[in-house]
Write an enzyme that holds these catalytic residues in place. Structure first.
Site, PDB file in Angstrom:
ATOM      1  N   CYS A 197      -2.225   9.539   2.466  1.00 39.00           N
ATOM      2  CA  CYS A 197      -1.736   8.974   1.199  1.00 39.00           C
ATOM      3  C   CYS A 197      -2.667   9.306   0.037  1.00 39.00           C
ATOM      4  O   CYS A 197      -2.218   9.402  -1.099  1.00 39.00           O
ATOM      5  CB  CYS A 197      -1.567   7.470   1.323  1.00 39.00           C
ATOM      6  SG  CYS A 197      -3.071   6.641   1.836  1.00 39.00           S
ATOM      7  N   GLU A 212       0.883  -1.176   0.000  1.00 39.41           N
ATOM      8  CA  GLU A 212       0.000   0.000   0.000  1.00 39.41           C
ATOM      9  C   GLU A 212       0.916   1.220   0.000  1.00 39.41           C
ATOM     10  O   GLU A 212       1.396   1.648   1.044  1.00 39.41           O
ATOM     11  CB  GLU A 212      -0.908  -0.013   1.240  1.00 39.41           C
ATOM     12  CG  GLU A 212      -1.932  -1.144   1.248  1.00 39.41           C
ATOM     13  CD  GLU A 212      -3.088  -0.912   0.281  1.00 39.41           C
ATOM     14  OE1 GLU A 212      -3.296   0.238  -0.162  1.00 39.41           O
ATOM     15  OE2 GLU A 212      -3.790  -1.886  -0.039  1.00 39.41           O
TER      16      GLU A 212
HETATM   17  P1  NAD Z   1       7.175   5.095   7.683  1.00 37.34           P
HETATM   18  O1  NAD Z   1       8.444   5.870   7.796  1.00 37.34           O
HETATM   19  O2  NAD Z   1       6.301   4.966   8.863  1.00 37.34           O
HETATM   20  O3  NAD Z   1       7.569   3.656   7.125  1.00 37.34           O
HETATM   21  C1  NAD Z   1       6.620   2.643   6.965  1.00 37.34           C
HETATM   22  C2  NAD Z   1       7.084   1.422   7.694  1.00 37.34           C
HETATM   23  O4  NAD Z   1       8.254   0.919   7.088  1.00 37.34           O
HETATM   24  C3  NAD Z   1       7.432   1.673   9.164  1.00 37.34           C
HETATM   25  O5  NAD Z   1       6.844   0.690   9.952  1.00 37.34           O
HETATM   26  C4  NAD Z   1       8.946   1.616   9.182  1.00 37.34           C
HETATM   27  O6  NAD Z   1       9.481   1.169  10.400  1.00 37.34           O
HETATM   28  C5  NAD Z   1       9.207   0.618   8.087  1.00 37.34           C
HETATM   29  N1  NAD Z   1      10.558   0.763   7.533  1.00 37.34           N
HETATM   30  C6  NAD Z   1      11.315   1.880   7.449  1.00 37.34           C
HETATM   31  N2  NAD Z   1      12.502   1.614   6.868  1.00 37.34           N
HETATM   32  C7  NAD Z   1      12.487   0.291   6.575  1.00 37.34           C
HETATM   33  C8  NAD Z   1      13.422  -0.597   5.960  1.00 37.34           C
HETATM   34  N3  NAD Z   1      14.588  -0.181   5.499  1.00 37.34           N
HETATM   35  N4  NAD Z   1      13.043  -1.883   5.829  1.00 37.34           N
HETATM   36  C9  NAD Z   1      11.852  -2.301   6.252  1.00 37.34           C
HETATM   37  N5  NAD Z   1      10.930  -1.517   6.828  1.00 37.34           N
HETATM   38  C10 NAD Z   1      11.237  -0.244   6.999  1.00 37.34           C
HETATM   39  O7  NAD Z   1       6.265   5.632   6.568  1.00 37.34           O
HETATM   40  P2  NAD Z   1       6.644   6.389   5.245  1.00 37.34           P
HETATM   41  O8  NAD Z   1       7.346   5.457   4.321  1.00 37.34           O
HETATM   42  O9  NAD Z   1       7.202   7.734   5.537  1.00 37.34           O
HETATM   43  O10 NAD Z   1       5.115   6.589   4.777  1.00 37.34           O
HETATM   44  C11 NAD Z   1       4.762   7.580   3.923  1.00 37.34           C
HETATM   45  C12 NAD Z   1       4.405   6.951   2.610  1.00 37.34           C
HETATM   46  O11 NAD Z   1       3.445   5.941   2.800  1.00 37.34           O
HETATM   47  C13 NAD Z   1       3.810   7.929   1.650  1.00 37.34           C
HETATM   48  O12 NAD Z   1       4.307   7.663   0.372  1.00 37.34           O
HETATM   49  C14 NAD Z   1       2.331   7.600   1.693  1.00 37.34           C
HETATM   50  O13 NAD Z   1       1.628   7.933   0.529  1.00 37.34           O
HETATM   51  C15 NAD Z   1       2.375   6.124   1.920  1.00 37.34           C
HETATM   52  N6  NAD Z   1       1.148   5.673   2.559  1.00 37.34           N
HETATM   53  C16 NAD Z   1       0.344   4.846   1.857  1.00 37.34           C
HETATM   54  C17 NAD Z   1      -0.837   4.437   2.424  1.00 37.34           C
HETATM   55  C18 NAD Z   1      -1.778   3.540   1.691  1.00 37.34           C
HETATM   56  O14 NAD Z   1      -2.706   3.048   2.319  1.00 37.34           O
HETATM   57  N7  NAD Z   1      -1.584   3.294   0.405  1.00 37.34           N
HETATM   58  C19 NAD Z   1      -1.188   4.875   3.706  1.00 37.34           C
HETATM   59  C20 NAD Z   1      -0.317   5.694   4.381  1.00 37.34           C
HETATM   60  C21 NAD Z   1       0.861   6.093   3.808  1.00 37.34           C
END
Ligand code: NAD
Length: 468
Positions: free
Chosen positions: A256, A222
């Site tokens: 998102c 997602e």
């Molecule tokens: P985040 O920093 O919370 O990361 C998401 C998860 O990935 C966390 O649990 C984090 O610990 C984990 N993570 C971080 N680095 C990692 C690695 N190297 N390996 C494995 N896991 C790792 O969130 P983010 O990435 O900043 O989220 C923002 C993005 O998410 C935006 O692009 C947004 O559009 C997208 N998003 C999508 C949805 C959806 O439902 N499609 C919902 C919310 C956010």
């Protein structure tokens, strides 16, 4: 039922082998297959949300400055109605799905039998830290799986609250919360899962998919991206502006599916900007940073990222910063360069670029030249305009004459396409994501027609040609 144990999974000195094997053993007992057990767990989760509403709202306030209404509707309330919907339809979803059987296989019955996948990993993101972790869990639970929940470290109050509450309410032999950041996530990803459900950005999405590939584990990603919004020249400007403001600035733009930028025909931009400014004043007052309904930016690193988007950008409204909260007021930029960062990256914050185009066709081309978005919005009084946009663009979801409202319908699967993600969930789609729809054909011994068996002959072949 045998479930292969995890053997090697040490990363950065962290190892979750025992945690995952314990869940796999629990799954092997068959307890999560019972519908009564699943219902009981869903009821427990519901009770957890109701009895701890105050603490949950407090945690969301601490993490993101979310006001009570937004926190309730988009997190607790959303989850409660998701659980209700799941409980109401669980019987139907778990039943075999009959399909017809061809004459060659008569007498026989054909169906798909949903069965749980096993032990799954759910990795949540920080912007809706409760909803994005527990909504997939509701689906995984309904489908009869064991799960590890990994909340985002960027929303620490919600993360530690979930880690405290889940063991109090849920069957701990079937679910574990693992708090932590990259190192813990990497160690989790090294394990062998039956499904990985990840919500977050594209860069980590690729890491998740590569880790899953090592074990041939299916993934749901997602992701996000830039969700465009087309405002046609024939539209109800007041309602358009009101719904745009609601969808863009809820959670301070950290959604998102928030409209990332607006495309409007040249000559219409000032009218639209005036209508948006008026709505912003009506919803958040003259000083949005003083409004208790306007949320924070998750941390100073993200505020810094957003500030960089404004460097040299044609800001026509807003741009106020509160470093201490941290927060940025609703901000509009007009016609930033398409090569600038604000038009190249997902904004994920309270900045709305308004980009003028020559025509509707240009707007559609603008969208189609870029990666497929998670959501696409279009406002128009003219149904043929909306139909054209739906037909000529591709996105995870489309919503016409509103923003984000499709999320309220559990009958609509939610997910991206192309760079905005793969797979989907919500309602039955979520149940199906965490199930294997096993193909079953039940045959009887009667009518064992000999024409399909060797030795073959011309007569047998002509009969088969008629029947197949
Ligand atoms: P985040 O920093 O919370 O990361 C998401 C998860 O990935 C966390 O649990 C984090 O610990 C984990 N993570 C971080 N680095 C990692 C690695 N190297 N390996 C494995 N896991 C790792 O969130 P983010 O990435 O900043 O989220 C923002 C993005 O998410 C935006 O692009 C947004 O559009 C997208 N998003 C999508 C949805 C959806 O439902 N499609 C919902 C919310 C956010």
């Amino acid at each position: 039922m045998a479930n292969r144990p995890v053997l090697h999974a040490v990363e950065n000195g962290i190892c979750f082998v025992d945690t995952v094997n314990a869940l796999k053993n629990s799954f092997s007992t068959g307890k999560t297959r019972s519908l009564d057990w699943r219902r009981g767990q869903l009821e427990n989760l519901k009770r957890m949300l109701i009895e701890n509403e105050h603490d949950i709202l407090k945690a969301l306030k601490a993490d993101l400055g979310k006001c009570e209404t937004e926190a309730y509707t988009s997190e607790c309330g959303y989850l409660l109605s998701d659980i209700e919907h799941t409980l109401k339809h669980l019987n139907k979803w778990t039943k075999p799905r009959r399909v017809s059987t061809p004459i060659v296989a008569w007498p026989g019955k054909s169906f798909q039998q949903p069965e749980p996948l096993g032990t799954v990993l759910i990795i949540g993101a920080w912007n809706y830290p409760l909803q994005l972790l527990l909504a997939p869990y509701v689906a995984a639970l309904a489908a009869g799986n064991c799960a590890v929940l990994k909340p985002s470290e960027l929303s620490p109050a919600t993360s530690s609250l979930v880690a405290r509450l889940i063991p109090q309410y849920m069957d701990t032999t079937t679910v574990t919360v693992v708090e932590g950041a990259k190192d813990e996530a990497t160690a989790l990803l090294a394990c062998h899962w039956d499904h990985i459900f990840y919500t977050g950005g594209e860069v980590v999405g690729k890491i998740v998919m590569a880790a899953a590939a090592r074990h041939l584990t299916p993934v749901t990603l997602e992701l996000g991206g830039k969700s465009p919004c087309i405002v046609d020249k024939h539209t109800n400007l007041k309602v358009t502006a009101r719904r745009l403001v609601w969808g863009k600035w809820m959670n301070s733009g950290q959604t998102c599916i928030a409209p990332d930028y607006v495309l409007v025909e040249k000559g219409q931009e000032n009218q639209l900007i005036d209508a948006i400014k008026k709505e912003l004043k009506s919803q958040y007052g003259k000083d949005p940073l003083a409004s208790r309904d306007f949320g924070n930016i998750v941390n100073t690193r993200h505020l810094q990222r957003l500030k960089e988007y404004l460097e040299g950008a044609p800001v026509v409204y807003g741009g106020q910063i509160d470093e201490a909260r941290p927060a940025m007021s609703p901000t509009i930029v007009l016609n930033p360069s398409v090569d600038s960062k604000v038009m190249q990256e997902e904004i994920f914050g309270p900045i709305l670029p308004i980009v003028t185009v020559a025509s509707l066709d240009d707007a559609i081309e603008f969208i189609n030249q870029r990666p497929k978005p998670l959501a696409l919005y279009a406002f128009s009084d003219d149904d043929s305009v909306l139909e054209k946009i739906i037909a000529q663009t591709s996105s995870g979801s489309v919503c016409t004459n509103d923003t984000m409202m499709f999320m309220t319908n559990p009958e609509l699967p939610f997910g991206g396409v192309g760079n905005s993600g793969m797979g989907n969930y919500h309602g039955r789609a979520g149940f199906d994501t965490f199930s294997h729809l096993k193909t079953v054909m039940k045959r009887a011994f009667a009518l064992d027609a000999p024409f399909r068996y060797a030795p073959y002959s011309k007569l047998k072949l002509s009969l088969l040609k008629k029947l197949l």
